[in-house]
Scaffold this active site. Structure first.
Site, short mmCIF file in Angstrom:
data_model
loop_
_atom_site.label_atom_id
_atom_site.label_comp_id
_atom_site.label_asym_id
_atom_site.label_seq_id
_atom_site.Cartn_x
_atom_site.Cartn_y
_atom_site.Cartn_z
N ARG A 1 -2.92 32.10 -18.44
CA ARG A 1 -4.16 31.83 -19.17
C ARG A 1 -4.47 32.91 -20.20
O ARG A 1 -5.23 32.67 -21.15
CB ARG A 1 -5.31 31.59 -18.18
CG ARG A 1 -5.15 30.28 -17.43
CD ARG A 1 -6.17 30.10 -16.33
NE ARG A 1 -6.09 31.12 -15.31
CZ ARG A 1 -5.24 31.09 -14.28
NH1 ARG A 1 -4.40 30.09 -14.14
NH2 ARG A 1 -5.22 32.07 -13.40
N GLU B 1 -1.85 41.13 -2.04
CA GLU B 1 -2.40 41.25 -0.68
C GLU B 1 -1.24 41.30 0.35
O GLU B 1 -1.21 42.14 1.23
CB GLU B 1 -3.29 40.05 -0.42
CG GLU B 1 -4.34 40.30 0.62
CD GLU B 1 -5.26 39.10 0.75
OE1 GLU B 1 -5.22 38.21 -0.12
OE2 GLU B 1 -6.00 39.07 1.74
P1 AMP Z 1 -5.49 40.67 -10.16
O1 AMP Z 1 -4.09 41.21 -10.39
O2 AMP Z 1 -5.88 40.69 -8.72
O3 AMP Z 1 -6.51 41.34 -11.06
O4 AMP Z 1 -5.45 39.12 -10.54
C1 AMP Z 1 -5.54 38.74 -11.87
C2 AMP Z 1 -4.65 37.57 -12.20
O5 AMP Z 1 -4.73 36.54 -11.21
C3 AMP Z 1 -5.08 36.94 -13.50
O6 AMP Z 1 -3.93 36.55 -14.26
C4 AMP Z 1 -5.93 35.76 -13.10
O7 AMP Z 1 -5.73 34.66 -13.96
C5 AMP Z 1 -5.49 35.44 -11.67
N1 AMP Z 1 -6.62 35.31 -10.73
C6 AMP Z 1 -6.94 36.14 -9.71
N2 AMP Z 1 -8.01 35.73 -9.02
C7 AMP Z 1 -8.42 34.59 -9.62
C8 AMP Z 1 -9.51 33.67 -9.41
N3 AMP Z 1 -10.40 33.85 -8.42
N4 AMP Z 1 -9.63 32.62 -10.26
C9 AMP Z 1 -8.75 32.43 -11.26
N5 AMP Z 1 -7.71 33.24 -11.52
C10 AMP Z 1 -7.53 34.31 -10.72
#
Ligand code: AMP
Length: 184
Positions: free
Chosen positions: A67, A104
């Site tokens: 996205r 996780e």
């Molecule tokens: P993080 O590495 O934990 O910051 O996760 C970020 C990535 O995971 C991004 O590319 C987001 O598009 C996706 N992502 C994580 N959590 C969500 C969520 N609750 N809703 C949509 N996309 C998420």
């Protein structure tokens, strides 16, 4: 500096759809397809971002799969700079640099083409994704950009889940801008 008006913030927040228990139980997925299929909102968002980043002398916008490609490519076009995709492992066809990050449970990996910044030294890069949660993906993307000799000037996320503190952690490495903060 206020990037978008309070009214636009409200409208954007209303346009995002929550999908409970997707892709697994306990996760509330923030679905931005209902933002990007709304032409007036999408145009206002990209124009606001363009105004904010216009005088930062950027050379590239780098977007995180998938996205981050949507917002990143539109913003790169608006700013008249190149777009660089940062992809999940095994998707880029040419020689890559890769960076692992922890999830996780287990690990994931993102990659960038070694010539992504066209051998421009100290290229000024904006990193963008739709959402920052724990910040692991963005931190790995930041490392990839800098490992190619470019300067990641700022990271921008349309959505921030502040409870997970990813934006807070990432801001120790570079300037982080989030458009909409979504608390519980
Ligand atoms: P993080 O590495 O934990 O910051 O996760 C970020 C990535 O995971 C991004 O590319 C987001 O598009 C996706 N992502 C994580 N959590 C969500 C969520 N609750 N809703 C949509 N996309 C998420």
């Amino acid at each position: 500096m206020q990037i978008i008006s309070e009214q636009l913030k409200k409208d954007l927040l209303h346009s995002i759809r929550d999908i409970p228990d997707y892709p697994k139980p306990g996760i509330v997925f923030k679905d931005i397809t209902t933002l990007v299929n709304n032409a007036p909102l999408l145009t206002k968002l990209i124009e606001s971002l363009k105004q904010y980043y216009d005088n930062m002398n950027l050379d590239f916008v780098a977007g995180i799969e998938a996205r981050g490609f949507i917002f990143g490519a539109m913003l790169a076009y608006a700013l008249n700079v190149g777009f660089v995709p940062i992809r999940k492992k095994g998707k880029l066809p040419f020689t890559t640099m890769s960076e692992k990050y922890s999830l996780e449970y287990g690990f994931d990996e993102v990659e960038i083409h070694i010539d992504a910044f066209r051998e421009k030294q100290n290229a000024r890069v904006l990193l963008i994704d739709d959402l920052i949660a724990t910040g692991g993906t963005a931190q790995a993307a930041f490392k990839l950009i800098e490992s190619l000799g470019a300067k990641c000037i700022e990271a921008c996320f349309i959505l921030n889940l502040p409870d997970l503190q990813g934006a807070q952690k990432l801001s120790k490495s570079l300037k982080v801008t989030t458009i909409l903060d979504i608390g519980n």
